[in-house]
Enzyme design. Structure first.
Site, PDB file in Angstrom:
ATOM      1  N   GLY A 160       0.811  -1.211   0.000  1.00 33.96           N
ATOM      2  CA  GLY A 160       0.000   0.000   0.000  1.00 33.96           C
ATOM      3  C   GLY A 160       0.841   1.255   0.000  1.00 33.96           C
ATOM      4  O   GLY A 160       0.549   2.215  -0.725  1.00 33.96           O
ATOM      5  N   TYR A 161       1.902   1.253   0.809  1.00 33.40           N
ATOM      6  CA  TYR A 161       2.795   2.422   0.886  1.00 33.40           C
ATOM      7  C   TYR A 161       3.525   2.629  -0.432  1.00 33.40           C
ATOM      8  O   TYR A 161       3.575   3.755  -0.954  1.00 33.40           O
ATOM      9  CB  TYR A 161       3.784   2.222   2.029  1.00 33.40           C
ATOM     10  CG  TYR A 161       4.812   3.323   2.169  1.00 33.40           C
ATOM     11  CD1 TYR A 161       4.430   4.594   2.563  1.00 33.40           C
ATOM     12  CD2 TYR A 161       6.166   3.076   1.917  1.00 33.40           C
ATOM     13  CE1 TYR A 161       5.366   5.608   2.698  1.00 33.40           C
ATOM     14  CE2 TYR A 161       7.106   4.077   2.054  1.00 33.40           C
ATOM     15  CZ  TYR A 161       6.705   5.342   2.447  1.00 33.40           C
ATOM     16  OH  TYR A 161       7.644   6.340   2.576  1.00 33.40           O
ATOM     17  N   ALA A 162       4.091   1.551  -0.979  1.00 29.22           N
ATOM     18  CA  ALA A 162       4.824   1.671  -2.239  1.00 29.22           C
ATOM     19  C   ALA A 162       3.913   2.130  -3.369  1.00 29.22           C
ATOM     20  O   ALA A 162       4.326   2.894  -4.244  1.00 29.22           O
ATOM     21  CB  ALA A 162       5.485   0.338  -2.593  1.00 29.22           C
TER      22      ALA A 162
END
Length: 252
Positions: A160-162
């Site tokens: 999700g962050y990437a």
């Protein structure tokens, strides 16, 4: 407001807006740009005391700085943030957008609420800051966004962050081309694992040691390491444009 002036005939410094400038990479970047002679607007979201400590460190060294709070996901607040920089210092020459959040979980286990919160901050926030920077930066200016080396490392738990930072890279590289003829550079810095509260939070020592060992130098980056790349892109690197600068000690 805290500012520190100089002689009436002193040259007008370049002006930097640093989002997330109260701690971690943002603080290190604000201090480094101030050391390079820039006046700095130190943006913060909620920790006024920490932001003021950054301002005090700059002004005690003879620089100019002011701390300003804003919600980077709110269009009016971001516009007001840039207007404040122009009111305080006369214009904007450098924008360093470090503000963001990192929420980690395997993709199948991440809540949609966390996913939406992270993308609202990291993607919408970057969009709003970039839009104001594109409208206000003076010729010779530089916009520096923040991605992450995790977009290349493919670490489990970071999907999700990437993904949010992949969107940042896309906006950055396209905006560099859209500002053709303006004499403004637009680049992203992609740090590797860096010893900031954002990275260290919730990680047991053995995980931190394992990640630190990924780099040939066998350590985590320090915020000052990343600030070196920011200073390079904000100052002498006029022929670096539309790029993602991986600053990770060789970890990726």
């Amino acid at each position: 407001m805290t500012t520190n002036g100089g002689p009436a005939n002193a040259p007008v410094p370049r002006v930097a807006v640093v989002t997330g400038g109260s701690g971690g990479i943002g603080r290190a970047s604000a201090l480094r740009l101030a050391a390079d002679g820039m006046a700095v607007l130190v943006h913060f979201a909620g920790n006024k005391e920490r932001a003021q400590r950054t301002v005090d460190a700059i002004t005690s060294a003879g620089g100019k700085a002011v701390a300003v709070s804003a919600d980077i996901t709110d269009e009016a607040a971001v516009e007001a943030l840039f207007e404040r920089a122009e009111q305080e210092f006369g214009g904007v020459d450098v924008v360093v957008h470090t503000a963001g959040i990192m929420l980690l979980a395997p993709l199948a286990e991440m809540s949609i609420a966390d996913f939406d919160r992270m993308h609202r901050t990291n993607v919408r926030g970057t969009f709003l800051v970039c839009a104001q920077a594109a409208r206000r930066l003076r010729p010779g200016g530089a916009l520096i966004t923040f991605s992450t080396s995790v977009t290349r490392l493919q670490l489990p738990g970071y999907a999700g962050y990437a993904a949010s930072k992949g969107a940042v890279e896309a906006m950055t590289l396209i905006l560099a081309r859209e500002l053709r003829g303006r004499d403004i550079t637009v680049n992203a810095v992609a740090p590797g694992p860096t010893a900031t509260p954002l990275f260290l939070q919730g990680k047991p020592p053995e995980v931190i040691d394992r990640i630190a060992g990924m780099a040939p130098m066998q350590r985590l980056g320090e915020p000052e390491d990343i600030a070196e790349s920011v200073a390079f892109l904000a100052g002498p690197a006029r022929w670096v444009n539309g790029q993602v600068l991986f600053t990770n000690g060789g970890a990726a």
